[in-house]
Every structure is written in structure tokens, then in C-alpha cells.
Write a protein that holds these residues in place. Structure first.
Motif, PDB file in Angstrom:
ATOM      1  N   GLY A  12       0.769  -1.242   0.000  1.00  0.00           N
ATOM      2  CA  GLY A  12       0.000   0.000   0.000  1.00  0.00           C
ATOM      3  C   GLY A  12       0.795   1.284   0.000  1.00  0.00           C
ATOM      4  N   VAL A  13       2.114   1.209  -0.112  1.00  0.00           N
ATOM      5  CA  VAL A  13       2.896   2.444  -0.208  1.00  0.00           C
ATOM      6  C   VAL A  13       2.584   3.079  -1.564  1.00  0.00           C
ATOM      7  N   PRO A  14       2.181   4.341  -1.578  1.00  0.00           N
ATOM      8  CA  PRO A  14       1.872   4.984  -2.860  1.00  0.00           C
ATOM      9  C   PRO A  14       3.114   5.095  -3.751  1.00  0.00           C
ATOM     10  N   LEU A  15       2.897   4.961  -5.031  1.00  0.00           N
ATOM     11  CA  LEU A  15       3.987   5.097  -5.997  1.00  0.00           C
ATOM     12  C   LEU A  15       4.646   6.473  -5.877  1.00  0.00           C
ATOM     13  N   SER A  16       3.848   7.479  -5.555  1.00  0.00           N
ATOM     14  CA  SER A  16       4.402   8.833  -5.400  1.00  0.00           C
ATOM     15  C   SER A  16       5.398   8.896  -4.239  1.00  0.00           C
ATOM     16  N   ALA A  17       5.143   8.141  -3.176  1.00  0.00           N
ATOM     17  CA  ALA A  17       6.074   8.116  -2.036  1.00  0.00           C
ATOM     18  C   ALA A  17       7.402   7.497  -2.451  1.00  0.00           C
ATOM     19  N   LEU A  18       7.326   6.431  -3.244  1.00  0.00           N
ATOM     20  CA  LEU A  18       8.569   5.812  -3.716  1.00  0.00           C
ATOM     21  C   LEU A  18       9.285   6.714  -4.715  1.00  0.00           C
ATOM     22  N   GLY A  19       8.522   7.472  -5.470  1.00  0.00           N
ATOM     23  CA  GLY A  19       9.142   8.466  -6.358  1.00  0.00           C
ATOM     24  C   GLY A  19       9.901   9.514  -5.572  1.00  0.00           C
ATOM     25  N   LEU A  20       9.339   9.909  -4.438  1.00  0.00           N
ATOM     26  CA  LEU A  20      10.046  10.860  -3.569  1.00  0.00           C
ATOM     27  C   LEU A  20      11.313  10.226  -2.993  1.00  0.00           C
ATOM     28  N   ASN A  21      11.266   8.926  -2.688  1.00  0.00           N
ATOM     29  CA  ASN A  21      12.475   8.240  -2.228  1.00  0.00           C
ATOM     30  C   ASN A  21      13.567   8.346  -3.287  1.00  0.00           C
ATOM     31  N   LEU A  22      13.190   8.108  -4.542  1.00  0.00           N
ATOM     32  CA  LEU A  22      14.160   8.205  -5.638  1.00  0.00           C
ATOM     33  C   LEU A  22      14.705   9.628  -5.771  1.00  0.00           C
ATOM     34  N   ALA A  23      13.826  10.613  -5.641  1.00  0.00           N
ATOM     35  CA  ALA A  23      14.255  12.010  -5.746  1.00  0.00           C
ATOM     36  C   ALA A  23      15.201  12.386  -4.603  1.00  0.00           C
ATOM     37  N   VAL A  24      14.863  11.959  -3.396  1.00  0.00           N
ATOM     38  CA  VAL A  24      15.727  12.250  -2.245  1.00  0.00           C
ATOM     39  C   VAL A  24      17.081  11.562  -2.415  1.00  0.00           C
ATOM     40  N   GLY A  25      17.069  10.316  -2.882  1.00  0.00           N
ATOM     41  CA  GLY A  25      18.326   9.606  -3.133  1.00  0.00           C
ATOM     42  C   GLY A  25      19.172  10.294  -4.185  1.00  0.00           C
ATOM     43  N   ALA A  26      18.543  10.754  -5.263  1.00  0.00           N
ATOM     44  CA  ALA A  26      19.279  11.456  -6.334  1.00  0.00           C
ATOM     45  C   ALA A  26      19.845  12.780  -5.824  1.00  0.00           C
ATOM     46  N   ALA A  27      19.039  13.520  -5.055  1.00  0.00           N
ATOM     47  CA  ALA A  27      19.524  14.787  -4.495  1.00  0.00           C
ATOM     48  C   ALA A  27      20.687  14.555  -3.537  1.00  0.00           C
ATOM     49  N   ALA A  28      20.596  13.499  -2.753  1.00  0.00           N
ATOM     50  CA  ALA A  28      21.681  13.173  -1.822  1.00  0.00           C
ATOM     51  C   ALA A  28      22.945  12.769  -2.581  1.00  0.00           C
ATOM     52  N   LEU A  29      22.776  12.086  -3.702  1.00  0.00           N
ATOM     53  CA  LEU A  29      23.941  11.722  -4.511  1.00  0.00           C
ATOM     54  C   LEU A  29      24.628  12.971  -5.050  1.00  0.00           C
TER      55      LEU A  29
END
Length: 175
Positions: free
Chosen positions: A53-70
């Protein structure tokens, strides 16, 4: 059943970030395989999270946060503020943390890193030098004046503090 599978998948995160912090503490190196394992373990955890039930948008934010951290990690590495292993661990952990837990991750990592740096400065003082030299080699190196700070320790602590507020953990808790 899905709760058990998601919980098992989530256990990879704390194990790997603790290992990264400990390895940095004792050797001033974070092996690439730790960051790669974090990336690889995120994929099944995210897929199970979607099923839970985790929304796809939440996982998209995970990817964005990971990319910004990189990007931030590469900038800090290029300025010689942190090592390359620290930058990779920082980004891989941020991928798991996501939003809004990223604020906690940054604040705790920065605070712990600053306190740790101050403690190392004290440990490296001439008045403590004779006590330190009788310790294990990794501790002696920590106390070596002019040596860098193994920032993976702060990254690991910041990640562990923020992780309970990540979308994946919150989804597991809601099941």
C-alpha cells in the motif's frame, strides 16, 4: 504474510548502514559493496512496499531524495569535506529514507558529525596522546592529529534515527 516479508526486507537497511558506519570507523573505508547492497535491497523492499500500500508517489520521492543526496554527496566529496565512500553511503541511505524523513536524516547526521568531530579533536589533544597509543590500531588512527573524520558513523546514526519515519517502515507498521 506480506507484513512478514516486508519486515524481513526492511531489516537489510539497518544491518548495512551499521556495517558501513563500523567499517568507516575502524578502517576509514566504506566498501562499495555496502552501498550497492543498499541499492539492490531497496528494489524488492519497494516492490513489497507497493504491494503493501505504499503509494507510488512516495517511492518516487524516495528516488528524488536519493538522487539529491547523490548530487550533494558528490559536491561534498569534490570539496574534500567527505570521502567517496561517505558520499555513496549518504546517497544510498537517503534512497531508503525518502521524504519527509530526509529532514531528520540531514539534521541528525549533521549534528552527530559535528559532535563526533569535536570529540575527535579532544581525543587528538596532546594531553590524551599517551593514553591513546596503548589502544588498538584503529583507535590510535582515530586519535592521529590531522586525520580525517570517519563520517560514515554520523551517516549511519542519522539514517537509523530517520528510518522509522520512512514510507516503507510506516507501511509495514500499518499492516
Amino acid at each position: 504474510m506480506i507484513h512478514t516479508v516486508l519486515t524481513a526486507a526492511l531489516m537489510a537497511f539497518p544491518a548495512l548502514v551499521i556495517l558501513g558506519g563500523v567499517r568507516d570507523l575502524i578502517s576509514y573505508r566504506i566498501p562499495n559493496w555496502i552501498s550497492l547492497a543498499l541499492l539492490a535491497a531497496f528494489i524488492p523492499a519497494a516492490l513489497i512496499g507497493l504491494a503493501a500500500g505504499v503509494p507510488l508517489s512516495a517511492l518516487g520521492l524516495n528516488l528524488a531524495v536519493g538522487a539529491a543526496a547523490l548530487v550533494a554527496g558528490v559536491v561534498m566529496w569534490s570539496l574534500r569535506w567527505i570521502g567517496g565512500g561517505d558520499a555513496k553511503l549518504f546517497a544510498a541511505a537517503a534512497l531508503w529514507i525518502g521524504w519527509p524523513a530526509a529532514g531528520t536524516y540531514l539534521a541528525v547526521t549533521g549534528l552527530v558529525g559535528g559532535v563526533f568531530a569535536l570529540l575527535l579533536l579532544r581525543l587528538r589533544a596532546a594531553s590524551l596522546r599517551s593514553f591513546v597509543l596503548s589502544g588498538p590500531a584503529w583507535f590510535t588512527r582515530l586519535a592521529e592529529p590531522g586525520e580525517s573524520v570517519p563520517y560514515g558513523v554520523a551517516i549511519a546514526i542519522g539514517a537509523l534515527v530517520a528510518f522509522p519515519n520512512s514510507a516503507l517502515v510506516l507501511a509495514a507498521a500499518a499492516l
